[in-house]
Scaffold this active site. Structure first.
Site, PDB file in Angstrom:
ATOM      1  CD  GLU A   1     108.072  68.149  92.157  1.00  0.00           C
ATOM      2  OE1 GLU A   1     109.289  68.339  91.916  1.00  0.00           O
ATOM      3  OE2 GLU A   1     107.185  68.968  91.867  1.00  0.00           O
TER       4      GLU A   1
ATOM      5  CG  ASP B   1     117.988  70.384  88.461  1.00  0.00           C
ATOM      6  OD1 ASP B   1     116.793  70.700  88.357  1.00  0.00           O
ATOM      7  OD2 ASP B   1     118.389  69.208  88.464  1.00  0.00           O
TER       8      ASP B   1
END
Length: 285
Positions: free
Chosen positions: A67, A78
């Site tokens: 990724e 996040d």
């Protein structure tokens, strides 16, 4: 589907379907009796040139799919570690085009499957058609957009699938069965991909222990997606070989992100690519 002139794809012929690289990766791992290891790296952290070296080192260490994170100023999903990496990357001037350039350089030197992972607003601003065409041209096999729910994915899905790209949906533990089924149907309608099972509600970040409910959650997703027979990959919180071994005993893949960003941070002045290569080998034990 025509190849884009001058692209990585052009060399592979007009019938090349990028997402099928993901499918082949899962199939190869299944034949070898192991799970698929999917590390995450933030493009531009600690800088663009280092990102290329780090990603290639991860592939050499045994990463199956990689990724590539696209930094964004408001990364809701996040945790602190990846937010910090994204902040540094943005300060360094990393952009979507910069992420595409990194992908292109990696794809010219490695056959590892590459995914772009990032938030929807920058993709919309770049232009959906332009984004998917450029991603395909630069060696990307699929897209992960954490803040794009399946029921709102029609515009991007149509264009991504037309370009042969997988669109990978995140499914959290709080997802109702109908949403899981929708993600499965949409994934099965595409050229390849998997279901990204989020191990816990909340933000990313490495943890010492896996959630107690995780295996039951994966069994619930398996039941809701059994008709499509899709691979399942688990992410958020994984950081040790034991985590990888446990998760891949009941899912086909495991994603590692924050732990790798920490490794890079610890070695950013001392050859982070070597440290990442060794850590990937450690996880693959």
């Amino acid at each position: 589907m025509d190849a884009i002139p001058g692209s990585v794809v052009e060399e592979q012929g007009n019938q090349y379907i990028p997402a099928q690289k993901i499918t082949r990766t899962f199939e190869r791992a299944r034949q070898e009796g192991r799970g698929v290891l999917i590390p995450y790296f933030m493009c531009g952290y600690p800088d663009a040139a280092s990102t290329v070296e780090i990603v290639l080192a991860a592939a050499e260490g045994g990463a199956d799919i990689i990724e590539l994170g696209m930094p964004f100023s408001d990364p809701l999903a996040d945790g602190a570690t990846i937010q910090h990496a994204g902040h540094i990357a943005l300060q360094n001037g990393m952009s979507i085009q910069g992420c595409m350039n990194i992908a292109r350089e990696v794809a010219s030197k490695s056959d590892v499957a590459l995914l772009l992972m990032g938030y929807y607003n920058p993709v919309l601003a770049y232009g959906l058609e332009r984004f998917c065409a450029t991603a395909r041209a630069n060696g990307i096999s699929g897209l992960i957009i954490p803040d794009l729910p399946a029921e709102e994915a029609d515009p991007l899905q149509e264009i991504a699938y037309r370009h042969g790209l997988a669109l990978i949906f995140l499914v959290p533990p709080t997802a109702p069965d109908e949403r899981i089924s929708m993600a499965a149907r949409r994934t099965a309608a595409g050229p390849g991909g998997f279901i990204y099972c989020v191990s816990l509600s909340g933000v990313t970040g490495s943890r010492q222990q896996l959630p107690a409910h995780l295996q039951n959650f994966i069994q619930r997703i398996r039941a809701a997606t059994q008709e499509q027979r899709l691979p399942l990959a688990v992410g958020f919180g994984l950081s040790t070989p034991e985590h990888i071994a446990t998760v891949t005993s009941y899912a086909e893949g495991a994603v590692v992100g924050s732990a790798l960003v920490k490794i890079i941070d610890q070695h950013k002045d001392d050859n982070p690519a070597d440290a990442v290569r060794e850590y990937i080998r450690y996880l693959r034990q």
